[in-house]
Scaffold this active site. Sequence first.
Site: not given
Length: 461
Positions: A24, A111, A157, A278, A284, A291, A318, A326
């Site tokens: 890890s 642990n 809506h 763009s 643009k 986003e 454990y 993690k």
Amino acid sequence: MTTKLWGGRFTENAAAWVDAFGASITFDQAMAAEDIEGSIAHATMLGRQGIISDTDADQIVAGLKALQQELAAGELGFDVQHEDIHMNIEALLTAKIGPVAGKLHTARSRNDQVATDFHLWVKHRLPQVMAAITELQQTLLTLASTHAGTIMSGYTHLQHAQPITYGHYLLAYVEMFQRDYERFEFNQKHTDILPLGAAALAGTTFPIDREFVAAELGFADIYHNSLDAVSDRDFAVEFLANASLLMMHLSRMAEELILWSTYEFNYIELSDDFSTGSSIMPQKKNADFAELVRGKTGRTYGALMGLLTTMKALPLAYNKDMQEDKAQVFDVMDTVIAATKIFTGMLSGLTVHEERMLASTQDDFSNATELADYLATKGVPFREAHAIVGQLVLLGIQTTTPLQAMPLATLQAAAPEIEDDIYQVLQSETAVNRRTSLGGTAVANVKKEIARHQKQLEARG
């Protein structure tokens, strides 16, 4: 016997690719500072309790502090052969001070050590999340104060509903982020608990002083059950759940920033700092950062579902599965802090097209409820008033005539109770400021709420 620090009962080494799969260190090296911090407190306690000699404790602490300095300078290297950050630090300590380093692991297990590191890592960073939320809320309050009376259409809506103020809209997000802040505060309470001293799962026979270690590391409490101490990851799940809610709130606002900055809406314009262009279309101006926040929300949800799925069937205490706890927390921590700061920047440089917002309420029939309420105050049952106004709206659509532009005779033909004061009632500003109920959009209410929230932020220090 293998070369592993835990390999006394093993006769063969695993293949390198197997070691790599089980290791890890590629991600848990992020907890190197916390691992050293926890080890210094543990070694100090061992010496203080007479479990190891003062000389050995002092030598171990000095070696760990030297590693601490090397880590800060970016001079420590880690080896996948040592599996995780704990074994890497122990190996580095052994290389620095010799076999006495082996005494550091007395009265503890990986642990409770990894649980302690993980608690410390999250505990150190939750204040950064809360500080970022506070800064975002302050930015929203500043913007809301400027636009307490800026009129726009409210939506349900995604259809025009009733006039509100932009300041009132912004305060809705201040409320959401307030709940987020409070959730992270509660999360900190569950993170601020020391697992060290639980050892592998059952505690230890050595006369350790867990309260001393907790004080040294700044923990507010101690786990009172050794099984729970090494198996609990609720604090990590809580963090991911809270982060998911925060990202959901950011994503909802991102959607509106994106939508409202389009040519069709043109309510707002994002600054150049938080927009992109763009490669083919020169005109643009894209809301790419909004986003991206919207996109990273799904990544955060995935981390939450991943950890919940990992934990859902694990027996006490454990299990190696928990090694998967993690990486997603590390990633999401970086994501939520960055996303929140991005929003603070976007909103700080936002241009609001006030006239365009107001114009959106002029011919959209969002004042229809005002007319229905007016008739109700004249004694007309609301359900009947609703039907009358509905017919007037239909007439207005057919003739492209807003309610406030209809002749009084036309209005009175539908409902004799209507008088010429109706034209003031139908104005967007009037509609907004008549909504004085607690939590309503009236400008006076908005200003009171801004002041209330400002006091909340100031109380945080």
